[in-house]
Design a protein around this motif. Structure first.
Motif, PDB file in Angstrom:
ATOM      1  N   THR A  41      24.788  56.965  59.373  1.00 14.83           N
ATOM      2  CA  THR A  41      24.710  58.319  58.846  1.00 14.83           C
ATOM      3  C   THR A  41      25.071  59.336  59.925  1.00 14.83           C
ATOM      4  N   PRO A  63      28.542  51.195  55.875  1.00 15.50           N
ATOM      5  CA  PRO A  63      27.745  51.984  54.925  1.00 15.50           C
ATOM      6  C   PRO A  63      26.376  52.400  55.444  1.00 15.50           C
ATOM      7  N   LYS A  78      26.644  59.782  54.742  1.00 18.28           N
ATOM      8  CA  LYS A  78      27.128  58.635  55.493  1.00 18.28           C
ATOM      9  C   LYS A  78      28.233  59.061  56.460  1.00 18.28           C
ATOM     10  N   PRO A 101      31.345  55.583  55.238  1.00 16.02           N
ATOM     11  CA  PRO A 101      30.836  54.638  54.227  1.00 16.02           C
ATOM     12  C   PRO A 101      31.745  53.452  53.942  1.00 16.02           C
TER      13      PRO A 101
END
Length: 278
Positions: free
Chosen positions: A169, A166, A159, A162
């Motif tokens: 990436t 969340p 991630k 996060p």
């Protein structure tokens, strides 16, 4: 196709047509769009952060400054924009420091909304070079935004942030940046028949700024526990949800131009001249 997806597609198509038409026309049409974005961004910011509930008078001052900035953007009175924004933000900072219950969200919102409109209007300007510069930024931001989603979904992995967002990436961020660079280089090559290393570096910087803008808005929404900045756009949420990356990319291009102009002494240099050496 579900009704929600249909609303999203129709809303996106309408917005794209309006923005691209205003960009193509330039002048009053684009200044009006830039001014409207500044006003709507401040509306959503003040709603999310509950500025009116915290301090009605301070929020009214914020509306006054952003409203004056929007008015002068529409008029094309560029000489008043930065003094208005700077004076307003400094006053809001003093209010936050000196008044009981003062909040830093007021100067933050004024700066975010005001600079959104100012930077967009400054980049587009009234000439062909401004049109190309604006389309260049659109290419970077839209390429980054669209491909980051698909790369992230297809590859996954660690991630990006996060605690803030969340779903994002590193694979999506890197893939989106590469897509933004490719889109910008394709546009530049189509217009100028070539592109240089400078094009790649600027596109990368603007792509990173766009993704920082996306994360910044996610942080604001998470901080105040809201899902969307508003419900102004059917199927998409609010204006901030749609322009978060764009305004940060515009901030970056505008501020880099100001710094470069100050360092070189070319104080009349435009964003287009900075981006493409025009």
């Amino acid at each position: 196709m579900g009704s929600e997806l249909k609303r999203r597609i129709v809303s996106a198509a309408v917005l794209a047509v309006v923005v691209l038409y205003a960009t193509w026309m330039g002048g009053f049409a684009f200044r009006l769009v830039a001014a409207l974005i500044a006003l709507l961004v401040y509306y959503e910011w003040s709603t999310i952060t509950r500025l009116g509930e915290r301090d009605f008078k301070s929020n009214a001052f914020g509306w006054l400054i952003v409203g004056l900035i929007a008015f002068n953007i529409v008029l094309g009175a560029d000489e008043f924009l930065v003094p208005l924004l700077g004076g307003g933000v400094i006053t809001a900072v003093l209010l936050a420091l000196l008044r009981t219950g003062g909040t830093w969200w007021l100067p933050g919102g004024m700066l975010y909304a005001g600079l959104s409109g100012i930077s967009m209007a400054a980049i587009r300007g009234d000439n062909q070079a401004g049109l190309i510069a604006t389309l260049f930024i659109f290419a970077v931001v839209w390429g980054t935004d669209i491909l980051a989603y698909f790369f992230g979904r297809a590859i996954g992995g660690p991630k990006l942030a996060p605690r803030i967002s969340p779903g994002k990436t590193w694979s999506g961020a890197i893939g989106g940046a590469l897509a933004g660079i490719a889109a910008a280089c394709a546009l530049t090559a189509a217009v100028f028949a070539h592109f240089a290393l400078w094009t790649v570096l600027i596109a990368l910087l603007l792509s990173v700024a766009s993704q920082v803008g996306d994360l910044f808005e996610s942080f604001i929404k998470r901080r105040f526990g809201v899902k969307d900045s508003s419900r102004l756009i059917p199927g998409h949420g609010g204006v901030m949800d749609r322009v978060d990356g764009l305004v940060f990319a515009c901030f970056a291009a505008f501020l880099l131009t100001l710094v470069h102009a100050a360092l070189t002494g070319h104080l009349d240099e435009t964003v287009a001249a900075y981006l493409f050496g025009l």
